[in-house]
Design a protein around this motif. Sequence first.
Motif, mmCIF file in Angstrom:
data_model
loop_
_atom_site.group_PDB
_atom_site.id
_atom_site.type_symbol
_atom_site.label_atom_id
_atom_site.label_comp_id
_atom_site.label_asym_id
_atom_site.label_seq_id
_atom_site.Cartn_x
_atom_site.Cartn_y
_atom_site.Cartn_z
ATOM 1 N N ALA A 25 0.840 -1.209 0.000
ATOM 2 C CA ALA A 25 0.000 0.000 0.000
ATOM 3 C C ALA A 25 0.871 1.254 0.000
ATOM 4 O O ALA A 25 0.615 2.201 -0.753
ATOM 5 C CB ALA A 25 -0.919 -0.018 1.217
ATOM 6 N N LEU A 26 1.912 1.263 0.835
ATOM 7 C CA LEU A 26 2.792 2.436 0.893
ATOM 8 C C LEU A 26 3.478 2.673 -0.454
ATOM 9 O O LEU A 26 3.557 3.805 -0.927
ATOM 10 C CB LEU A 26 3.843 2.266 2.000
ATOM 11 N N LYS A 27 3.964 1.580 -1.073
ATOM 12 C CA LYS A 27 4.620 1.721 -2.389
ATOM 13 C C LYS A 27 3.634 2.295 -3.409
ATOM 14 O O LYS A 27 3.967 3.201 -4.179
ATOM 15 C CB LYS A 27 5.148 0.367 -2.863
ATOM 16 N N ASN A 28 2.418 1.770 -3.415
ATOM 17 C CA ASN A 28 1.406 2.252 -4.360
ATOM 18 C C ASN A 28 1.048 3.714 -4.129
ATOM 19 O O ASN A 28 0.567 4.392 -5.025
ATOM 20 C CB ASN A 28 0.131 1.393 -4.262
ATOM 21 N N MET A 29 1.255 4.180 -2.902
ATOM 22 C CA MET A 29 0.949 5.576 -2.583
ATOM 23 C C MET A 29 2.138 6.492 -2.859
ATOM 24 O O MET A 29 2.078 7.688 -2.570
ATOM 25 C CB MET A 29 0.559 5.676 -1.103
ATOM 26 N N ASP B 53 15.274 13.584 4.327
ATOM 27 C CA ASP B 53 14.204 14.013 5.232
ATOM 28 C C ASP B 53 13.269 12.873 5.636
ATOM 29 O O ASP B 53 12.059 12.886 5.342
ATOM 30 C CB ASP B 53 13.410 15.172 4.621
ATOM 31 N N ILE B 54 13.877 11.888 6.270
ATOM 32 C CA ILE B 54 13.108 10.725 6.704
ATOM 33 C C ILE B 54 11.987 11.131 7.659
ATOM 34 O O ILE B 54 10.883 10.604 7.592
ATOM 35 C CB ILE B 54 14.053 9.697 7.374
ATOM 36 N N LYS B 59 6.323 10.888 8.897
ATOM 37 C CA LYS B 59 5.097 11.570 9.333
ATOM 38 C C LYS B 59 4.015 11.481 8.273
ATOM 39 O O LYS B 59 2.835 11.268 8.574
ATOM 40 C CB LYS B 59 5.405 13.042 9.654
ATOM 41 N N GLU B 60 4.422 11.620 7.002
ATOM 42 C CA GLU B 60 3.452 11.554 5.901
ATOM 43 C C GLU B 60 2.829 10.151 5.825
ATOM 44 O O GLU B 60 1.621 10.006 5.635
ATOM 45 C CB GLU B 60 4.164 11.918 4.593
ATOM 46 N N LEU B 65 -1.644 6.769 5.996
ATOM 47 C CA LEU B 65 -2.041 5.363 5.999
ATOM 48 C C LEU B 65 -1.963 4.691 7.372
ATOM 49 O O LEU B 65 -2.895 4.009 7.784
ATOM 50 C CB LEU B 65 -1.162 4.559 5.020
ATOM 51 N N LEU B 66 -0.850 4.893 8.076
ATOM 52 C CA LEU B 66 -0.571 4.002 9.204
ATOM 53 C C LEU B 66 -1.406 4.291 10.449
ATOM 54 O O LEU B 66 -1.698 3.380 11.224
ATOM 55 C CB LEU B 66 0.921 4.058 9.558
ATOM 56 N N ILE B 67 -1.758 5.558 10.648
ATOM 57 C CA ILE B 67 -2.405 5.943 11.902
ATOM 58 C C ILE B 67 -3.836 6.402 11.659
ATOM 59 O O ILE B 67 -4.115 7.108 10.688
ATOM 60 C CB ILE B 67 -1.633 7.120 12.560
#
Lengths: 81, 81
Positions: A25-29, B53-54, B59-60, B65-67
């Motif tokens: 999902a992250l890669k697709n985003m 800028d990790i 955060k993005e 997605l994650l939170i």
Amino acid sequence: MTKVNVYVTLRESVVDPQGIATTDALKNMGFAEVTSVRIGKLIELEIDETTTDIDARVKEMCDKLLINKVIEDYRYEIEEA
Amino acid sequence: MTKVNVYVTLRESVVDPQGIATTDALKNMGFAEVTSVRIGKLIELEIDETTTDIDARVKEMCDKLLINKVIEDYRYEIEEA
């Protein structure tokens, strides 16, 4: 009150479908820099501060209930609050 | 490879049925010293170390997605590996 954080992760040899789905999902985003995601648990315990030998008690809780040792590893941190 | 650990916890105002069940189970097993258990997530990200800028990227990812910001809080730690 003593606070203990238990960090539970899947053993490396265990496939993590939720982590794989999240990676995809992250890669697709557009987050192409993400190479792996693994999803574990964070268990926050609050323990009566009069408890003696908190280490032994926490290990016992993990062994008897909190952790599935077949597929999971854990580590924990004790912090006074 | 840069490793980032994201710690996701339910907001304090949100009821945690899994944590309550775990508290009850531990008490019934004789761990009377446990006053509270709350169960969150540990998300382990591996990110390409050439990423600039990790902080901003993590955060993005969390925001997009994650939170679930309605019910969850998060913090993260970046460790080089």
